[in-house]
Design a protein around this motif. Structure first.
Motif, PDB file in Angstrom:
ATOM      1  N   ASP A  74      -7.851  -1.978  -3.889  1.00  0.00           N
ATOM      2  CA  ASP A  74      -8.220  -2.229  -2.492  1.00  0.00           C
ATOM      3  C   ASP A  74      -7.688  -1.136  -1.575  1.00  0.00           C
ATOM      4  OD1 ASP A  74      -5.535  -2.789  -2.376  1.00  0.00           O
ATOM      5  OD2 ASP A  74      -5.745  -4.768  -1.475  1.00  0.00           O
ATOM      6  N   GLY A  75      -7.370   0.040  -2.151  1.00  0.00           N
ATOM      7  CA  GLY A  75      -6.964   1.184  -1.330  1.00  0.00           C
ATOM      8  C   GLY A  75      -8.079   1.537  -0.358  1.00  0.00           C
ATOM      9  N   GLN A  79     -11.947   0.886  -0.651  1.00  0.00           N
ATOM     10  CA  GLN A  79     -12.434  -0.090   0.322  1.00  0.00           C
ATOM     11  C   GLN A  79     -13.701   0.417   1.011  1.00  0.00           C
ATOM     12  OE1 GLN A  79     -11.815  -3.109   1.735  1.00  0.00           O
ATOM     13  NE2 GLN A  79     -13.312  -2.632   3.331  1.00  0.00           N
ATOM     14  N   ARG A 109      -5.739  -7.950  -6.706  1.00  0.00           N
ATOM     15  CA  ARG A 109      -5.956  -6.670  -6.028  1.00  0.00           C
ATOM     16  C   ARG A 109      -4.960  -5.698  -6.604  1.00  0.00           C
ATOM     17  NH1 ARG A 109      -8.119  -7.011  -0.976  1.00  0.00           N
ATOM     18  NH2 ARG A 109      -8.744  -9.087  -0.318  1.00  0.00           N
ATOM     19  N   MET A 110      -5.307  -4.414  -6.698  1.00  0.00           N
ATOM     20  CA  MET A 110      -4.290  -3.454  -7.132  1.00  0.00           C
ATOM     21  C   MET A 110      -4.267  -2.267  -6.180  1.00  0.00           C
ATOM     22  SD  MET A 110      -5.707  -1.392 -10.444  1.00  0.00           S
ATOM     23  CE  MET A 110      -7.139  -0.331 -10.346  1.00  0.00           C
TER      24      MET A 110
ATOM     25  N   PRO B  85      -1.909   5.744  -1.303  1.00  0.00           N
ATOM     26  CA  PRO B  85      -3.357   5.586  -1.476  1.00  0.00           C
ATOM     27  C   PRO B  85      -4.134   6.800  -0.966  1.00  0.00           C
ATOM     28  CG  PRO B  85      -2.405   3.578  -0.630  1.00  0.00           C
ATOM     29  CD  PRO B  85      -1.314   4.592  -0.626  1.00  0.00           C
ATOM     30  N   GLY B  86      -5.110   7.226  -1.746  1.00  0.00           N
ATOM     31  CA  GLY B  86      -5.948   8.344  -1.329  1.00  0.00           C
ATOM     32  C   GLY B  86      -5.450   9.701  -1.788  1.00  0.00           C
ATOM     33  N   SER B 283      -2.378   5.957   3.387  1.00  0.00           N
ATOM     34  CA  SER B 283      -2.289   4.734   4.186  1.00  0.00           C
ATOM     35  C   SER B 283      -1.112   4.757   5.159  1.00  0.00           C
ATOM     36  CB  SER B 283      -2.182   3.514   3.278  1.00  0.00           C
ATOM     37  OG  SER B 283      -3.400   3.334   2.614  1.00  0.00           O
ATOM     38  N   SER B 327      -6.881  -3.376   4.446  1.00  0.00           N
ATOM     39  CA  SER B 327      -6.556  -2.626   3.227  1.00  0.00           C
ATOM     40  C   SER B 327      -5.163  -2.004   3.344  1.00  0.00           C
ATOM     41  CB  SER B 327      -7.619  -1.550   2.993  1.00  0.00           C
ATOM     42  OG  SER B 327      -7.095  -0.481   2.258  1.00  0.00           O
ATOM     43  N   PHE B 331      -1.761  -3.322   1.184  1.00  0.00           N
ATOM     44  CA  PHE B 331      -0.997  -2.373   0.373  1.00  0.00           C
ATOM     45  C   PHE B 331       0.500  -2.482   0.666  1.00  0.00           C
ATOM     46  CE2 PHE B 331       0.985   1.872   0.180  1.00  0.00           C
ATOM     47  CZ  PHE B 331       0.941   2.066  -1.183  1.00  0.00           C
ATOM     48  N   ARG B 334       2.097  -5.786  -0.413  1.00  0.00           N
ATOM     49  CA  ARG B 334       2.251  -5.868  -1.869  1.00  0.00           C
ATOM     50  C   ARG B 334       3.373  -4.950  -2.347  1.00  0.00           C
ATOM     51  NH1 ARG B 334      -3.091  -5.287  -3.288  1.00  0.00           N
ATOM     52  NH2 ARG B 334      -2.856  -3.052  -3.106  1.00  0.00           N
TER      53      ARG B 334
END
Ligand code: FMN
Ligand code: SF4
Ligand code: FES
Lengths: 147, 405
Positions: A74-75, A79, A109-110, B85-86, B283, B327, B331, B334
């Protein structure tokens, strides 16, 4: 391999605790209470300590693995490639909720695994699949579950 | 001008022989045959090479601190945990050119006087891990690791260590705890790893991309390096470009390019799309609205757009910003390690507020709580992850991008 055999491949030094936990998790698909006990004895630490380390990491499993574990990235990059819709569609199709557990099917979700360019990315029982669509994911799941 | 990717062949990995052919390990040879460790440190300090892991701390200064410590054991760690992320630059480096990272590590360990090195890699990077393991083996077989490296008096043991899925383990002190077989929670700083790191010994932790620059600087000289890019933020940078551009991919560019130019390198904005904003640095990165696209992202102090890890996400006007907000916060919630209350509870509360925003149930109470939570996460958390979780959100508010806020 048995738990003991895996343990014996690691010198009983602190820095080998996580590698040993990982190896057990990989070989047996989960880390049971029995395994925690054996790891603790092997490294001369308390069971509580071993559990506190092992439970820190997302990769380690403490439930007997479900038939199928589906993780959907779900990054933000996935997304905007529609991973969110895949999650929703899988939820509806299989009548399951994200982060709910049953011994058949776990949906989670990861976080980003660095394959953003090939997104949306999903992981099924530890194997990464890229360029996913709802249809492809559903087909993969059905193959895994032997429908 | 390319430093890091100049010898890359798309889809292929530079193995040991390939790397030698393009001049690999020449810098290490030079260092071990002709340079004192203090000279190596001085040269890198002069190059003004800054850390590519996010914060941009001077590599030379970090090495100097550890090099001047008198201690029986020091450690050298390469951080390849990359999980912002990314981002896929360190992973790509590991897959395409593992020896470039190793050469930087070996030179670094020599410069600071470390006899033991670890490469901490994200547990999901199977391919990069495999290439690096092979590269380490080749080094041992060719006298580039182990005892008396290249017939010098320098010994170095180097091991790879796999993470197990935790973003926070990219933070250097959490990484060290993880290596020590503990929970990967951050430590209180000071002491910094340079003073008391792995097993409480002086330790250098450097990002993989940072280290991949080292051999080039030794070979071509600090002066040449310092000329590239911006004077206070020199060199090139790997950008992981994705989103609404024609050719998403990994690009190496000198650090004097504007965001617009970076986007242009990736083929420009995708046909038929319009940019809503660009996020720079994953992110936890800043939001760049259209009127700031001519800014140069950099490691300069006070930069309008900090470059961070160098992820560039082009978000088109078609995207629902609320879902992207979700999103981000999913992240951080979590990945919060749970050590401190403001982050553990704060990210959780923030997540439920954003969920209500997405479902249309956002109300006045949420609005008040939102601002309180942002302040708390920004100012009271134990490590920077808490702060990271609201960087983009603060920009969303600053630029009035969501009317409910
Ligand atoms: C939450 C958090 C996550 C981080 N993740 C990474 C990472 O994945 N890779 C990395 O190199 N540095 C990461 N860092 C920065 C490291 O703490 C450290 O500053 C860096 O590895 C130093 O290397 P450099 O000076 O070469 O950049 C992270 C920092 C924080 C606070
Ligand atoms: S800010 Fe978050 S990640 Fe950092 S120590 Fe606190 S709980 Fe852990
Ligand atoms: S955001 Fe999904 S793999 Fe990177």
């Amino acid at each position: 391999m048995t738990i003991q055999e895996i343990l014996l491949q690691h010198e009983p030094e602190k820095k080998n605790i996580l590698p040993a936990i990982k190896a057990i998790n990989q070989n047996l698909s989960w880390v049971s209470e029995e395994a925690i006990g054996k790891i603790a004895r092997y490294f001369g630490e308390s069971e509580a300590y071993i559990f506190s380390v092992a439970s820190f990491y997302d990769e380690i499993n403490f439930n007997k693995p479900a038939l199928l574990t589906l993780e959907i990235c779900d990054g933000a990059n996935c997304q905007i490639k529609d991973s969110d819709n895949i999650i929703k569609n899988v939820e509806t199709f299989f009548k399951i909720k994200v982060d709910s557990f049953n011994n058949q099917f776990v949906l989670k979700r990861m976080s980003c695994v660095g394959r953003c360019l090939e997104g949306p990315v999903v992981k099924i029982n530890g194997t990464i699949y890229t360029k996913m669509t709802t249809d492809k994911v559903i087909e993969l799941i059905q193959n895994y579950l032997g429908y | 001008m390319k430093i890091l990717t100049k010898d890359w062949v798309i889809g292929e990995s530079l193995n040991f022989q390939d790397y030698l052919k393009v001049g690999g390990y020449k810098a290490l040879r030079k260092v071990l045959k002709k340079m004192k460790s203090t000279e190596v440190v001085a040269e890198l300090k002069k190059s003004k090479l800054q850390g590519r892991g996010g914060a941009g701390f001077s590599l030379g200064s970090k090495w100097e601190i550890v090099a001047t410590k008198k201690c029986d054991q020091k450690y050298f760690i390469c951080n390849l945990d990359e999980s912002e992320p990314g981002n896929f630059k360190d992973k790509s480096l590991g897959e395409n050119s593992p020896h470039q990272i190793l050469e930087g590590m070996i030179i670094g360990a020599y410069a600071v006087g470390a006899s033991k090195a670890f490469l901490y890699i994200n547990g999901t990077f199977a391919m990069a891990g495999q290439k690096i393991e092979q590269a380490i083996e080749d080094c041992y077989q060719n006298n580039l690791l182990g005892k008396n490296i290249l017939a010098s008096k320098f010994d170095l043991e180097l091991e790879i260590f796999y993470g197990a899925g935790a973003y926070i383990c990219g933070e250097e002190s959490a990484l060290i705890n993880s290596l020590e077989g503990k929970r990967g929670e951050p430590r209180l700083k000071p002491p910094y790893p340079c003073d008391s790191g792995l097993f409480r010994k002086p330790t250098v932790v450097n990002n993989a991309e940072t280290l991949a620059n080292v051999a080039w600087i030794i070979e071509n000289g600090a002066v040449e390096f310092a000329k590239i890019g911006k004077p206070d933020s020199p060199g090139t940078k790997l950008f992981s470009v994705d989103g609404a551009v024609e050719r998403p991919g990994l690009y190496e560019l000198t650090m004097d390019n504007t965001i617009e130019q970076i986007i242009r390198t990736a083929g420009g904005v995708k046909e038929g799309f319009e940019i809503q904003f660009i996020q720079v640095g994953g992110s936890s990165g800043r939001i760049v609205p259209r009127f700031l696209l001519s800014e140069i992202p950099s490691y300069s102090r006070g930069a309008v757009i900090p470059i961070g890890s160098g992820a560039i996400l082009a978000v088109s006007a078609n995207e629902d910003l609320k879902k992207i907000l979700l999103s981000w916060i999913n992240f951080f919630q979590r990945e919060s390690c749970g050590k401190c209350v403001p982050c553990r509870e704060g990210t959780f509360r923030l997540k439920s507020i954003i969920e209500r925003l997405v479902s249309g149930d956002f109300d006045q109470n949420d609005r008040q709580d939102l601002h309180k939570l942002i302040w708390t996460l920004d100012n009271t958390t134990f490590c920077p992850l808490g702060k990271f979780s609201v960087v983009a959100l603060k920009d969303v508010i600053r630029y009035k991008m969501i009317k409910e806020f």
